[in-house]
Design an enzyme around this catalytic site. Sequence first.
Site, PDB file in Angstrom:
ATOM      1  N   ILE A 174       0.903  -1.153   0.000  1.00 31.98           N
ATOM      2  CA  ILE A 174       0.000   0.000   0.000  1.00 31.98           C
ATOM      3  C   ILE A 174       0.939   1.199   0.000  1.00 31.98           C
ATOM      4  CG2 ILE A 174      -1.810   1.261   1.206  1.00 31.98           C
ATOM      5  CD1 ILE A 174      -2.690  -1.425   2.437  1.00 31.98           C
ATOM      6  N   PRO A 175       1.123   1.831  -1.153  1.00 28.79           N
ATOM      7  CA  PRO A 175       2.238   2.760  -1.373  1.00 28.79           C
ATOM      8  C   PRO A 175       2.112   4.126  -0.695  1.00 28.79           C
ATOM      9  CG  PRO A 175       0.831   2.720  -3.295  1.00 28.79           C
ATOM     10  CD  PRO A 175       0.286   1.686  -2.342  1.00 28.79           C
ATOM     11  N   CYS A 176       2.104   4.124   0.613  1.00 28.83           N
ATOM     12  CA  CYS A 176       2.003   5.384   1.340  1.00 28.83           C
ATOM     13  C   CYS A 176       3.238   6.268   1.123  1.00 28.83           C
ATOM     14  CB  CYS A 176       1.750   5.144   2.819  1.00 28.83           C
ATOM     15  SG  CYS A 176       2.990   4.156   3.638  1.00 28.83           S
ATOM     16  N   HIS A 177       4.313   5.680   0.585  1.00 27.23           N
ATOM     17  CA  HIS A 177       5.497   6.494   0.279  1.00 27.23           C
ATOM     18  C   HIS A 177       5.208   7.482  -0.852  1.00 27.23           C
ATOM     19  CE1 HIS A 177       5.735   2.955  -2.357  1.00 27.23           C
ATOM     20  NE2 HIS A 177       6.309   3.772  -3.244  1.00 27.23           N
TER      21      HIS A 177
END
Length: 89
Positions: free
Chosen positions: A52-55
């Site tokens: 889950i690409p919170c970056h």
Amino acid sequence: MTDFERRVLKEVLKIPVGELRTYSWIAREIGSPKSFRAVANTLRKNPYPIFIPCHRVVKNNGEIGGYSLGRHFKKELINLEKKIKNVLK
């Protein structure tokens, strides 16, 4: 996990590789425009930070912001994804 947290994570999943969004953008997209801090707190608790690409979520001023695996790693992931996006053009 709350309904709000699920909505945040689902919205983050929509961010394309190599692109960034802001915490406030996520808040607006899920219908809670004043909840940008709650968005940040949700992403801080992301159970799957690579998947889950919170970056891909940054501050409004463009600063990187926090990341569970460290800010340096967040910056490296962002740079890597920008390179991947350029290769795939």
